[in-house]
Design a protein around this motif. Structure first.
Motif, mmCIF file in Angstrom:
data_model
loop_
_atom_site.group_PDB
_atom_site.id
_atom_site.type_symbol
_atom_site.label_atom_id
_atom_site.label_comp_id
_atom_site.label_asym_id
_atom_site.label_seq_id
_atom_site.Cartn_x
_atom_site.Cartn_y
_atom_site.Cartn_z
ATOM 1 N N SER A 32 23.060 2.928 17.973
ATOM 2 C CA SER A 32 21.792 2.527 18.593
ATOM 3 C C SER A 32 20.659 3.465 18.182
ATOM 4 O O SER A 32 19.504 3.042 18.062
ATOM 5 N N GLN A 33 20.982 4.751 17.960
ATOM 6 C CA GLN A 33 19.963 5.690 17.486
ATOM 7 C C GLN A 33 19.474 5.300 16.097
ATOM 8 O O GLN A 33 18.276 5.316 15.809
ATOM 9 N N ILE A 34 20.419 4.962 15.223
ATOM 10 C CA ILE A 34 20.067 4.549 13.863
ATOM 11 C C ILE A 34 19.250 3.265 13.907
ATOM 12 O O ILE A 34 18.268 3.114 13.170
ATOM 13 N N ASP A 35 19.651 2.359 14.772
ATOM 14 C CA ASP A 35 18.974 1.072 14.899
ATOM 15 C C ASP A 35 17.505 1.261 15.269
ATOM 16 O O ASP A 35 16.613 0.624 14.691
ATOM 17 N N VAL A 36 17.241 2.154 16.215
ATOM 18 C CA VAL A 36 15.858 2.425 16.634
ATOM 19 C C VAL A 36 15.064 3.048 15.491
ATOM 20 O O VAL A 36 13.902 2.690 15.243
ATOM 21 N N TYR A 91 24.393 13.776 16.838
ATOM 22 C CA TYR A 91 25.812 13.460 16.741
ATOM 23 C C TYR A 91 26.617 13.973 17.925
ATOM 24 O O TYR A 91 27.808 13.663 18.041
ATOM 25 N N SER A 92 25.993 14.730 18.812
ATOM 26 C CA SER A 92 26.716 15.222 19.981
ATOM 27 C C SER A 92 27.100 14.083 20.931
ATOM 28 O O SER A 92 27.892 14.279 21.855
ATOM 29 N N TRP A 93 26.547 12.894 20.711
ATOM 30 C CA TRP A 93 26.943 11.723 21.500
ATOM 31 C C TRP A 93 28.422 11.388 21.289
ATOM 32 O O TRP A 93 29.039 10.759 22.143
ATOM 33 N N LEU A 94 28.984 11.796 20.164
ATOM 34 C CA LEU A 94 30.383 11.503 19.868
ATOM 35 C C LEU A 94 31.292 12.557 20.483
ATOM 36 O O LEU A 94 31.047 13.756 20.355
ATOM 37 N N LYS A 95 32.355 12.092 21.110
ATOM 38 C CA LYS A 95 33.334 13.008 21.684
ATOM 39 C C LYS A 95 34.453 13.252 20.673
ATOM 40 O O LYS A 95 34.942 12.300 20.053
ATOM 41 N N PRO A 96 34.857 14.512 20.491
ATOM 42 C CA PRO A 96 35.994 14.777 19.597
ATOM 43 C C PRO A 96 37.206 13.957 20.024
ATOM 44 O O PRO A 96 37.443 13.733 21.215
ATOM 45 N N GLY A 117 26.863 3.307 5.304
ATOM 46 C CA GLY A 117 25.970 4.435 5.531
ATOM 47 C C GLY A 117 26.050 5.410 4.373
ATOM 48 O O GLY A 117 26.699 5.130 3.352
ATOM 49 N N ASN A 118 25.415 6.562 4.529
ATOM 50 C CA ASN A 118 25.494 7.546 3.452
ATOM 51 C C ASN A 118 26.527 8.626 3.773
ATOM 52 O O ASN A 118 27.034 8.722 4.894
ATOM 53 N N ARG A 119 26.860 9.420 2.751
ATOM 54 C CA ARG A 119 27.921 10.419 2.892
ATOM 55 C C ARG A 119 27.595 11.444 3.973
ATOM 56 O O ARG A 119 28.473 11.817 4.768
ATOM 57 N N SER A 120 26.360 11.895 4.025
ATOM 58 C CA SER A 120 25.991 12.902 5.019
ATOM 59 C C SER A 120 26.255 12.394 6.430
ATOM 60 O O SER A 120 26.797 13.109 7.275
ATOM 61 N N HIS A 121 25.868 11.166 6.690
ATOM 62 C CA HIS A 121 26.103 10.570 8.009
ATOM 63 C C HIS A 121 27.595 10.509 8.321
ATOM 64 O O HIS A 121 28.038 10.872 9.428
ATOM 65 N N ALA A 122 28.381 10.051 7.352
ATOM 66 C CA ALA A 122 29.822 9.936 7.565
ATOM 67 C C ALA A 122 30.458 11.303 7.791
ATOM 68 O O ALA A 122 31.326 11.462 8.666
ATOM 69 N N ALA A 127 33.095 14.848 11.308
ATOM 70 C CA ALA A 127 33.259 16.235 11.737
ATOM 71 C C ALA A 127 33.142 16.357 13.245
ATOM 72 O O ALA A 127 33.905 17.104 13.890
ATOM 73 N N GLN A 128 32.187 15.646 13.839
ATOM 74 C CA GLN A 128 32.028 15.685 15.291
ATOM 75 C C GLN A 128 33.266 15.120 15.993
ATOM 76 O O GLN A 128 33.686 15.617 17.037
ATOM 77 N N LEU A 129 33.866 14.097 15.395
ATOM 78 C CA LEU A 129 35.098 13.521 15.952
ATOM 79 C C LEU A 129 36.301 14.436 15.738
ATOM 80 O O LEU A 129 37.337 14.271 16.388
ATOM 81 N N GLY A 130 36.187 15.374 14.789
ATOM 82 C CA GLY A 130 37.292 16.271 14.479
ATOM 83 C C GLY A 130 38.316 15.661 13.547
ATOM 84 O O GLY A 130 39.478 16.077 13.526
ATOM 85 N N ILE A 131 37.882 14.693 12.722
ATOM 86 C CA ILE A 131 38.829 13.981 11.855
ATOM 87 C C ILE A 131 38.469 14.086 10.378
ATOM 88 O O ILE A 131 39.173 13.533 9.531
ATOM 89 N N LEU A 132 37.406 14.793 10.036
ATOM 90 C CA LEU A 132 36.908 14.806 8.659
ATOM 91 C C LEU A 132 37.968 15.266 7.663
ATOM 92 O O LEU A 132 38.098 14.697 6.566
ATOM 93 N N ASP A 133 38.763 16.266 8.032
ATOM 94 C CA ASP A 133 39.741 16.836 7.111
ATOM 95 C C ASP A 133 40.889 15.887 6.786
ATOM 96 O O ASP A 133 41.695 16.180 5.886
ATOM 97 N N GLN A 134 40.981 14.774 7.490
ATOM 98 C CA GLN A 134 42.096 13.853 7.260
ATOM 99 C C GLN A 134 41.859 12.897 6.083
ATOM 100 O O GLN A 134 42.789 12.192 5.686
#
Length: 232
Positions: A32-36, A91-96, A117-122, A127-134
């Motif tokens: 929704s943030q991106i949409d706005v 991105y703090s809206w996302l919970k790990p 989306g773009n790489r930076s966003h992903a 990273a905020q979800l804690g899954i980037l390294d997977q």
């Protein structure tokens, strides 16, 4: 919702995940943030009222696959400028989600993020979800030559880059139309839907009517779905 049969995924060695509203739930409301910001960008770039900009934004999304592609095709917008500005979000809206991270880690084979989306966003979201390294790699809109899903060229570029054989892969997506080409390529297809199918999700411009044949499985809980597969 249909429960996966783990034996039907024994052959899978490439696990492909969309990002927005797939790896994080729709109720996180991050998009929704991106949409706005997209509405703001269209309004300022074309000097339109927010109401007119909003309508055009959705028309472009519907007719061109993404708002960005439509702005590029019709108005010669600078894609780098657009991508930078519309992803300037909190991105703090996302919970790990350590349970999701463990479920992805336990899957046999390679794991990818494939996003419009773009790489930076992903990277920031994962990273905020804690899954980037997977994940082995993130295939973003830039890597796709700015051609968004569901265009066939985007998928062809992805599978060619990573040497993916369709019959050995599965794709997870929140939009059924983005599963049409993966299904043609022989992939298993999993549609991620919001829990309780919130009314806001069913806006006309997001509906995918008549797409049932392209979807093998539907789930509103990606973590549980993957845990069930891993239970084999």
């Amino acid at each position: 919702m249909n429960k996966p049969d783990p034996t039907e995924f024994e052959h899978v060695r490439s696990w492909v995940f969309d990002l927005d509203n797939t790896l994080y739930p729709h109720d996180a409301d991050l998009f929704s943030q991106i949409d706005v910001l997209m509405t703001t960008y269209v309004s300022e770039f074309l000097r339109l009222s927010r109401e007119d900009a909003r309508k055009l934004q959705k028309d472009l999304y519907r007719d061109h696959g993404t708002t960005l592609r439509g702005l590029m095709d019709l108005y010669n917008v600078d894609p780098d400028d657009f991508l930078q500005k519309v992803h300037d979000i909190d991105y703090s809206w996302l919970k790990p989600n350590p349970a999701l991270g463990e479920a992805i880690r336990s899957l046999p084979g390679r794991k990818f993020i494939f996003t419009n989306g773009n790489r930076s966003h992903a990277e920031k979201a994962a990273a905020q979800l804690g899954i980037l390294d997977q994940f082995e790699d993130i295939f973003d809109i830039v890597a796709a030559g700015l051609i968004p899903k569901p265009a066939k060229e985007s998928y062809e570029a992805f599978v060619a880059l990573h040497g993916i054989a369709g019959p050995d892969a599965v794709m997870f997506e929140d939009l059924a139309r983005n599963l049409a080409i993966p299904k043609q390529l022989g992939m298993k297809t999993v549609l991620i839907v919001p829990q309780n199918l919130e009314e806001t999700y069913s806006e006309v411009w997001e509906r995918d009517l008549g797409r049932e044949d392209e979807v093998d499985y539907v789930t509103d809980d990606l973590t549980l779905f993957l845990q069930t597969i891993n239970s084999r």
